[in-house]
Design a protein around this motif. Structure first.
Motif, PDB file in Angstrom:
ATOM      1  N   PHE A  34       0.839  -1.192   0.000  1.00 19.29           N
ATOM      2  CA  PHE A  34       0.000   0.000   0.000  1.00 19.29           C
ATOM      3  C   PHE A  34       0.880   1.251   0.000  1.00 19.29           C
ATOM      4  O   PHE A  34       2.000   1.236   0.534  1.00 19.29           O
ATOM      5  CB  PHE A  34      -0.875   0.049   1.262  1.00 19.29           C
ATOM      6  CG  PHE A  34      -1.682  -1.200   1.509  1.00 19.29           C
ATOM      7  CD1 PHE A  34      -1.131  -2.265   2.201  1.00 19.29           C
ATOM      8  CD2 PHE A  34      -2.988  -1.293   1.061  1.00 19.29           C
ATOM      9  CE1 PHE A  34      -1.866  -3.425   2.433  1.00 19.29           C
ATOM     10  CE2 PHE A  34      -3.728  -2.443   1.281  1.00 19.29           C
ATOM     11  CZ  PHE A  34      -3.168  -3.505   1.971  1.00 19.29           C
ATOM     12  N   TYR A  36       0.230   5.275   1.212  1.00 20.39           N
ATOM     13  CA  TYR A  36      -0.661   6.225   1.849  1.00 20.39           C
ATOM     14  C   TYR A  36      -0.020   7.613   1.780  1.00 20.39           C
ATOM     15  O   TYR A  36       1.212   7.750   1.764  1.00 20.39           O
ATOM     16  CB  TYR A  36      -0.872   5.878   3.322  1.00 20.39           C
ATOM     17  CG  TYR A  36      -1.789   4.708   3.566  1.00 20.39           C
ATOM     18  CD1 TYR A  36      -1.287   3.399   3.591  1.00 20.39           C
ATOM     19  CD2 TYR A  36      -3.149   4.891   3.782  1.00 20.39           C
ATOM     20  CE1 TYR A  36      -2.133   2.321   3.830  1.00 20.39           C
ATOM     21  CE2 TYR A  36      -4.003   3.819   4.023  1.00 20.39           C
ATOM     22  CZ  TYR A  36      -3.484   2.543   4.038  1.00 20.39           C
ATOM     23  OH  TYR A  36      -4.315   1.474   4.273  1.00 20.39           O
ATOM     24  N   LYS A  49      -3.214   0.355  -3.825  1.00 19.82           N
ATOM     25  CA  LYS A  49      -2.914  -0.912  -3.164  1.00 19.82           C
ATOM     26  C   LYS A  49      -2.562  -1.968  -4.206  1.00 19.82           C
ATOM     27  O   LYS A  49      -3.024  -1.924  -5.353  1.00 19.82           O
ATOM     28  CB  LYS A  49      -4.123  -1.395  -2.352  1.00 19.82           C
ATOM     29  CG  LYS A  49      -5.324  -1.736  -3.233  1.00 19.82           C
ATOM     30  CD  LYS A  49      -6.490  -2.268  -2.420  1.00 19.82           C
ATOM     31  CE  LYS A  49      -7.666  -2.606  -3.357  1.00 19.82           C
ATOM     32  NZ  LYS A  49      -8.847  -3.118  -2.608  1.00 19.82           N
ATOM     33  N   THR A  98      -4.249 -11.119   5.421  1.00 25.07           N
ATOM     34  CA  THR A  98      -4.528 -10.386   6.661  1.00 25.07           C
ATOM     35  C   THR A  98      -5.125  -9.033   6.290  1.00 25.07           C
ATOM     36  O   THR A  98      -4.965  -8.561   5.162  1.00 25.07           O
ATOM     37  CB  THR A  98      -3.267 -10.170   7.506  1.00 25.07           C
ATOM     38  OG1 THR A  98      -2.366  -9.310   6.790  1.00 25.07           O
ATOM     39  CG2 THR A  98      -2.578 -11.480   7.788  1.00 25.07           C
ATOM     40  N   ALA A  99      -5.761  -8.395   7.240  1.00 25.01           N
ATOM     41  CA  ALA A  99      -6.435  -7.128   6.933  1.00 25.01           C
ATOM     42  C   ALA A  99      -6.334  -6.122   8.058  1.00 25.01           C
ATOM     43  O   ALA A  99      -7.054  -5.142   8.065  1.00 25.01           O
ATOM     44  CB  ALA A  99      -7.910  -7.397   6.635  1.00 25.01           C
TER      45      ALA A  99
ATOM     46  N   TYR B  31     -12.336  -5.513  10.696  1.00 26.65           N
ATOM     47  CA  TYR B  31     -10.993  -5.420  11.256  1.00 26.65           C
ATOM     48  C   TYR B  31     -10.697  -3.994  11.716  1.00 26.65           C
ATOM     49  O   TYR B  31     -10.990  -3.031  11.012  1.00 26.65           O
ATOM     50  CB  TYR B  31      -9.957  -5.836  10.212  1.00 26.65           C
ATOM     51  CG  TYR B  31     -10.179  -7.235   9.693  1.00 26.65           C
ATOM     52  CD1 TYR B  31     -11.009  -7.462   8.601  1.00 26.65           C
ATOM     53  CD2 TYR B  31      -9.564  -8.318  10.295  1.00 26.65           C
ATOM     54  CE1 TYR B  31     -11.238  -8.742   8.142  1.00 26.65           C
ATOM     55  CE2 TYR B  31      -9.781  -9.600   9.831  1.00 26.65           C
ATOM     56  CZ  TYR B  31     -10.618  -9.805   8.756  1.00 26.65           C
ATOM     57  OH  TYR B  31     -10.836 -11.085   8.300  1.00 26.65           O
ATOM     58  N   SER B  33      -7.652  -1.494  14.048  1.00 24.37           N
ATOM     59  CA  SER B  33      -6.275  -1.471  14.540  1.00 24.37           C
ATOM     60  C   SER B  33      -5.983  -0.126  15.189  1.00 24.37           C
ATOM     61  O   SER B  33      -6.615   0.882  14.847  1.00 24.37           O
ATOM     62  CB  SER B  33      -5.276  -1.662  13.387  1.00 24.37           C
ATOM     63  OG  SER B  33      -5.578  -2.799  12.614  1.00 24.37           O
ATOM     64  N   SER B  94     -10.629  -1.932   8.397  1.00 26.47           N
ATOM     65  CA  SER B  94     -10.699  -2.499   7.055  1.00 26.47           C
ATOM     66  C   SER B  94     -11.860  -3.473   6.987  1.00 26.47           C
ATOM     67  O   SER B  94     -12.276  -4.045   8.005  1.00 26.47           O
ATOM     68  CB  SER B  94      -9.394  -3.172   6.645  1.00 26.47           C
ATOM     69  OG  SER B  94      -8.951  -4.054   7.642  1.00 26.47           O
ATOM     70  N   SER B  96     -12.540  -6.458   4.998  1.00 26.06           N
ATOM     71  CA  SER B  96     -12.469  -7.919   4.941  1.00 26.06           C
ATOM     72  C   SER B  96     -11.101  -8.332   4.435  1.00 26.06           C
ATOM     73  O   SER B  96     -10.294  -7.500   4.027  1.00 26.06           O
ATOM     74  CB  SER B  96     -13.538  -8.459   3.985  1.00 26.06           C
ATOM     75  OG  SER B  96     -13.232  -8.078   2.651  1.00 26.06           O
ATOM     76  N   LEU B  97     -10.830  -9.616   4.407  1.00 22.56           N
ATOM     77  CA  LEU B  97      -9.572 -10.128   3.858  1.00 22.56           C
ATOM     78  C   LEU B  97      -9.490  -9.837   2.367  1.00 22.56           C
ATOM     79  O   LEU B  97      -8.410  -9.613   1.832  1.00 22.56           O
ATOM     80  CB  LEU B  97      -9.458 -11.630   4.108  1.00 22.56           C
ATOM     81  CG  LEU B  97      -9.344 -12.053   5.566  1.00 22.56           C
ATOM     82  CD1 LEU B  97      -9.213 -13.564   5.651  1.00 22.56           C
ATOM     83  CD2 LEU B  97      -8.174 -11.373   6.245  1.00 22.56           C
ATOM     84  N   ARG B  99     -10.713  -7.223   0.930  1.00 20.39           N
ATOM     85  CA  ARG B  99     -10.540  -5.763   0.811  1.00 20.39           C
ATOM     86  C   ARG B  99      -9.742  -5.288   2.005  1.00 20.39           C
ATOM     87  O   ARG B  99     -10.288  -4.706   2.940  1.00 20.39           O
ATOM     88  CB  ARG B  99     -11.898  -5.081   0.720  1.00 20.39           C
ATOM     89  CG  ARG B  99     -12.620  -5.337  -0.591  1.00 20.39           C
ATOM     90  CD  ARG B  99     -14.070  -4.934  -0.538  1.00 20.39           C
ATOM     91  NE  ARG B  99     -14.246  -3.541  -0.137  1.00 20.39           N
ATOM     92  CZ  ARG B  99     -15.438  -2.993   0.071  1.00 20.39           C
ATOM     93  NH1 ARG B  99     -16.540  -3.711  -0.080  1.00 20.39           N
ATOM     94  NH2 ARG B  99     -15.541  -1.736   0.444  1.00 20.39           N
ATOM     95  N   PRO B 100      -8.429  -5.550   2.017  1.00 22.66           N
ATOM     96  CA  PRO B 100      -7.620  -5.364   3.223  1.00 22.66           C
ATOM     97  C   PRO B 100      -7.145  -3.943   3.473  1.00 22.66           C
ATOM     98  O   PRO B 100      -6.519  -3.682   4.506  1.00 22.66           O
ATOM     99  CB  PRO B 100      -6.421  -6.279   2.956  1.00 22.66           C
ATOM    100  CG  PRO B 100      -6.251  -6.192   1.472  1.00 22.66           C
ATOM    101  CD  PRO B 100      -7.647  -6.123   0.909  1.00 22.66           C
ATOM    102  N   GLU B 101      -7.405  -3.021   2.553  1.00 21.83           N
ATOM    103  CA  GLU B 101      -6.903  -1.670   2.750  1.00 21.83           C
ATOM    104  C   GLU B 101      -7.543  -1.048   3.988  1.00 21.83           C
ATOM    105  O   GLU B 101      -8.742  -1.184   4.214  1.00 21.83           O
ATOM    106  CB  GLU B 101      -7.172  -0.803   1.514  1.00 21.83           C
ATOM    107  CG  GLU B 101      -8.626  -0.625   1.147  1.00 21.83           C
ATOM    108  CD  GLU B 101      -9.163  -1.719   0.246  1.00 21.83           C
ATOM    109  OE1 GLU B 101      -8.572  -2.823   0.185  1.00 21.83           O
ATOM    110  OE2 GLU B 101     -10.195  -1.466  -0.401  1.00 21.83           O
ATOM    111  N   GLN B 102      -6.707  -0.384   4.775  1.00 19.01           N
ATOM    112  CA  GLN B 102      -7.197   0.217   6.008  1.00 19.01           C
ATOM    113  C   GLN B 102      -7.541   1.685   5.797  1.00 19.01           C
ATOM    114  O   GLN B 102      -6.862   2.404   5.059  1.00 19.01           O
ATOM    115  CB  GLN B 102      -6.146   0.079   7.111  1.00 19.01           C
ATOM    116  CG  GLN B 102      -5.980  -1.380   7.558  1.00 19.01           C
ATOM    117  CD  GLN B 102      -5.356  -1.499   8.931  1.00 19.01           C
ATOM    118  OE1 GLN B 102      -4.214  -1.114   9.146  1.00 19.01           O
ATOM    119  NE2 GLN B 102      -6.115  -2.035   9.869  1.00 19.01           N
ATOM    120  N   TYR B 103      -8.596   2.116   6.474  1.00 21.30           N
ATOM    121  CA  TYR B 103      -9.036   3.502   6.461  1.00 21.30           C
ATOM    122  C   TYR B 103      -8.758   4.090   7.834  1.00 21.30           C
ATOM    123  O   TYR B 103      -9.092   3.485   8.852  1.00 21.30           O
ATOM    124  CB  TYR B 103     -10.519   3.584   6.107  1.00 21.30           C
ATOM    125  CG  TYR B 103     -10.786   3.145   4.699  1.00 21.30           C
ATOM    126  CD1 TYR B 103     -11.000   1.801   4.409  1.00 21.30           C
ATOM    127  CD2 TYR B 103     -10.768   4.057   3.651  1.00 21.30           C
ATOM    128  CE1 TYR B 103     -11.208   1.385   3.100  1.00 21.30           C
ATOM    129  CE2 TYR B 103     -10.990   3.644   2.354  1.00 21.30           C
ATOM    130  CZ  TYR B 103     -11.205   2.306   2.084  1.00 21.30           C
ATOM    131  OH  TYR B 103     -11.392   1.902   0.788  1.00 21.30           O
TER     132      TYR B 103
END
Lengths: 114, 113
Positions: A34, A36, A49, A98-99, B31, B33, B94, B96-97, B99-103
């Motif tokens: 990724f 950012y 991504k 993983t996510a 998910y 974090s 995020s 799901s697996l 769509r793993p990109e985190q916001y």
């Protein structure tokens, strides 16, 4: 274990010039990758991504990155810099499948000059 | 959608005090974090959750606790604040697996004196 190396903590380009921000990763399993962007006093915004589909990935604001497995690289490029691109850019890696566990590089601050 | 929200935006604590940083998301993300950002070090993972009731430690978990009683909320607790915990804290989620990109949320700037 994964790690990310961003070469160059500061990069300066002229407006209209090519932007190249370097990212190399290490991962023992297939990675997700990724980029950012962070503007001052803000959170991080996803630029693009890579999740094992096309190796050339296009993102927002005219940025793109190419996944090169042989070089373990995921460099970010933009053909023509704009003043509004001035920000800090972070490359991040996670394990495929993983996510919620990103490992970040230390960031590259991009300066755009007239 | 408000996305990922964090409160407070700024906080000053004295050494030894405790507090909770709030994080909520309205995107039905599974998910979540917590990261801390320190100059020259990028972002480092503190704790993460793969669903309600499931949490695990990240790279720098010492001095922090989390819980995930609902899908929407993921608070971070500082048990006894130390100057080394002065940092900017970001919550991320995020979907799901697949769509793993985190916001990311806008962050909380914490100073411990």
């Amino acid at each position: 274990a994964q790690s990310v190396t961003q070469l160059g903590s500061h990069v300066s380009v002229s407006e209209g010039a090519l932007v190249l921000l370097r990212c190399n990763y290490s991962s023992s399993v297939p990675p997700y990758l990724f980029w950012y962007v962070q503007y001052p006093n803000q959170g991080l915004q996803l630029l693009l991504k890579y999740t094992s589909a096309a190796t050339l990935v296009k993102g927002i604001n005219g940025f793109e990155a190419e996944f090169k497995k042989s070089e373990t690289s995921f460099h970010l490029t933009k053909p023509s810099a704009h003043m509004s691109d001035a920000a800090e850019y972070f490359c991040a890696v996670s394990e495929a499948g993983t996510a919620s566990k990103l490992t970040f590089g230390t960031g590259t601050r991009l300066q755009v000059t007239l | 959608n408000a996305g990922v929200t964090q409160t407070p935006k700024f906080q000053v604590l004295k050494t030894g005090q405790s507090m909770t940083l709030q994080c909520a998301q309205d995107m039905n993300h599974e998910y979540m974090s917590w990261y801390r950002q320190d100059p020259g070090m990028g972002l480092r993972l503190i704790h993460y959750s793969v669903g309600a009731g499931i949490t695990d430690q990240g790279e720098v978990p010492n001095g922090y606790n989390v819980s995930r009683s609902t899908t929407e909320d993921f608070p971070l607790r500082l048990l006894s604040a130390a100057p080394s915990q002065t940092s900017v804290y970001f919550c991320a989620s995020s979907y799901s697996l697949g769509r793993p990109e985190q916001y990311f949320g806008p962050g909380t700037r914490l100073t411990v004196t």
